[in-house]
Design a protein around this motif. Structure first.
Motif, short mmCIF file in Angstrom:
data_model
loop_
_atom_site.label_atom_id
_atom_site.label_comp_id
_atom_site.label_asym_id
_atom_site.label_seq_id
_atom_site.Cartn_x
_atom_site.Cartn_y
_atom_site.Cartn_z
N HIS A 1 -4.04 -0.67 -8.20
CA HIS A 1 -5.26 0.09 -8.01
C HIS A 1 -4.90 1.53 -7.68
CE1 HIS A 1 -8.18 -3.27 -7.70
NE2 HIS A 1 -7.16 -3.93 -7.22
N LEU A 2 -5.60 2.46 -8.24
CA LEU A 2 -5.43 3.87 -7.90
C LEU A 2 -6.78 4.47 -7.53
CD1 LEU A 2 -3.77 6.51 -7.78
CD2 LEU A 2 -4.26 6.81 -10.22
N ASN A 3 -6.81 5.14 -6.36
CA ASN A 3 -7.99 5.87 -5.93
C ASN A 3 -7.51 7.27 -5.53
OD1 ASN A 3 -10.11 7.08 -4.48
ND2 ASN A 3 -10.95 5.09 -3.91
N ASN B 1 0.80 -1.21 0.00
CA ASN B 1 0.00 0.00 0.00
C ASN B 1 0.84 1.27 0.00
OD1 ASN B 1 -2.75 -1.25 0.40
ND2 ASN B 1 -1.67 -2.07 2.17
N CYS B 2 0.26 2.29 -0.59
CA CYS B 2 0.94 3.58 -0.69
C CYS B 2 -0.10 4.68 -0.55
CB CYS B 2 1.63 3.66 -2.05
SG CYS B 2 2.59 5.13 -2.32
N THR B 3 0.23 5.69 0.27
CA THR B 3 -0.64 6.85 0.42
C THR B 3 0.16 8.09 0.06
OG1 THR B 3 -1.83 5.77 2.22
CG2 THR B 3 -2.09 8.14 2.03
N PHE B 4 -0.40 8.92 -0.78
CA PHE B 4 0.30 10.13 -1.19
C PHE B 4 -0.48 11.37 -0.74
CE2 PHE B 4 -2.60 10.75 -4.77
CZ PHE B 4 -3.04 9.46 -5.01
N SER B 5 0.17 12.52 -0.80
CA SER B 5 -0.40 13.71 -0.17
C SER B 5 -0.97 14.72 -1.15
CB SER B 5 0.65 14.40 0.70
OG SER B 5 1.78 14.76 -0.08
N ASP B 6 -0.70 14.55 -2.43
CA ASP B 6 -1.08 15.58 -3.40
C ASP B 6 -2.14 15.02 -4.34
OD1 ASP B 6 0.85 17.98 -5.36
OD2 ASP B 6 -1.29 17.49 -5.43
N SER C 1 2.74 1.13 -14.18
CA SER C 1 2.33 2.52 -13.99
C SER C 1 0.85 2.66 -14.30
CB SER C 1 3.14 3.44 -14.89
OG SER C 1 2.97 3.08 -16.25
N ILE C 2 0.25 3.72 -13.76
CA ILE C 2 -1.16 4.00 -14.02
C ILE C 2 -1.34 5.50 -13.99
CG2 ILE C 2 -1.88 3.85 -11.60
CD1 ILE C 2 -4.43 2.39 -12.64
N PHE C 3 -2.21 6.00 -14.85
CA PHE C 3 -2.34 7.45 -14.99
C PHE C 3 -3.77 7.94 -14.77
CE2 PHE C 3 1.91 7.33 -15.97
CZ PHE C 3 2.18 6.50 -17.04
N SER C 4 -4.68 7.03 -14.39
CA SER C 4 -6.04 7.45 -14.10
C SER C 4 -6.63 6.52 -13.06
CB SER C 4 -6.90 7.45 -15.37
OG SER C 4 -6.91 6.15 -15.93
N HIS D 1 -4.90 6.93 -2.39
CA HIS D 1 -4.39 5.59 -2.12
C HIS D 1 -4.04 4.87 -3.42
CE1 HIS D 1 -4.70 1.27 -0.89
NE2 HIS D 1 -3.94 1.74 0.07
N PHE D 2 -2.93 4.15 -3.35
CA PHE D 2 -2.38 3.46 -4.50
C PHE D 2 -1.85 2.11 -4.01
CE2 PHE D 2 -0.54 2.88 -8.45
CZ PHE D 2 0.84 3.04 -8.52
N SER D 3 -2.19 1.02 -4.65
CA SER D 3 -1.78 -0.28 -4.14
C SER D 3 -1.29 -1.21 -5.25
CB SER D 3 -2.93 -0.94 -3.38
OG SER D 3 -4.05 -1.11 -4.24
N LEU D 4 -0.50 -2.19 -4.83
CA LEU D 4 0.02 -3.22 -5.73
C LEU D 4 -0.36 -4.58 -5.15
CD1 LEU D 4 1.90 -4.23 -8.09
CD2 LEU D 4 3.77 -4.15 -6.42
#
Lengths: 114, 110
Positions: B64-66, B22-27, B49-52, B71-74
């Motif tokens: 997954h990207l939300n 899991n990955c959480t980003f701030s922007d 990679s994912i762009f949307s 939140h971004f996960s592998l």
């Protein structure tokens, strides 16, 4: 094959000495980056460049300078090396933009400052 | 400075298991997201990679990207010992600079 080449692969430097890390890319990318990697910190951005003649500060620029004399070459300079700069340094090149965005890393330079 | 948080810091799973990182980003304005994989002593290499917003699958790997939840996960299906590596998430909060998380060290035991 397009690539990012770093030199040297390993370096031992004395405290207070000057260290220059070199990076060459054949990707024809406008942007180049210097990161350092330490356990528990992932990759932290030191300096980056948008093209020949430009350098920008990243998140941890203190104690480091950068030089981009050409599209292909980007150097990281430690004027007065300190033991806290012992780390693995990675150079990367890349251009953002849609599905073709690509960031390529060199093999790294392992620096030990004693 | 962009804040990218990864969890867990390390993970040990048996061969054949499904693994989630899991990955959480701030922007919320970030548009580009990557997972990189780094084997011991080697350079990081882009994995996917994912762009949307949404999901993308390549073989045993799904991302997954939300963006609303930052939140971004592998997810790795049927994990293999060769998957053992440091996994780094990264995002592009402005047009030119790639920021990384601190990484998740994955060990897949035979």
């Amino acid at each position: 094959e397009a690539a990012v080449t770093q030199s040297p692969r390993n370096k031992v430097a004395v405290t207070g000495g000057k260290v220059t890390l070199s990076c060459n890319q054949t990707n024809n990318h406008n942007n180049m980056y210097w990161y350092r990697q330490d356990t528990g910190h992932g990759l932290r951005l030191i300096h980056y460049s948008y093209g020949a003649g430009s350098t920008e500060k990243g998140d941890i620029p203190d104690g480091y300078k950068a030089s981009r004399p050409s599209q292909e070459n980007f150097s990281l300079i430690l004027e007065l090396a300190t033991p806290s700069q012992t780390s693995v340094y990675f150079c990367a090149s890349g251009d953002a933009g849609g599905d073709n965005s690509d960031y390529t890393f060199g093999s790294g330079t392992r620096l030990l400052v004693i | 400075q962009q804040n990218v948080q990864q969890s867990p810091e390390s993970l040990i799973v048996p061969e054949g298991a499904r693994t989630s990182l899991n990955c959480t980003f701030s922007d919320s304005a970030s548009q580009y997201f990557w997972w990189y994989r780094q084997h011991s002593g080697k350079a990081p290499k882009a994995l996917m990679s994912i762009f949307s917003n949404g999901e993308k699958e390549e073989g045993r790997f799904t991302i997954h990207l939300n963006k609303a939840s930052l939140h971004f996960s592998l997810h790795i299906r049927d994990s293999q010992p060769s998957d053992s590596a440091l996994y780094l998430c990264a995002h592009l909060p402005n047009y030119n600079v790639l920021y990384f998380g601190s990484g998740t060290k994955l060990t897949v035991e035979p």
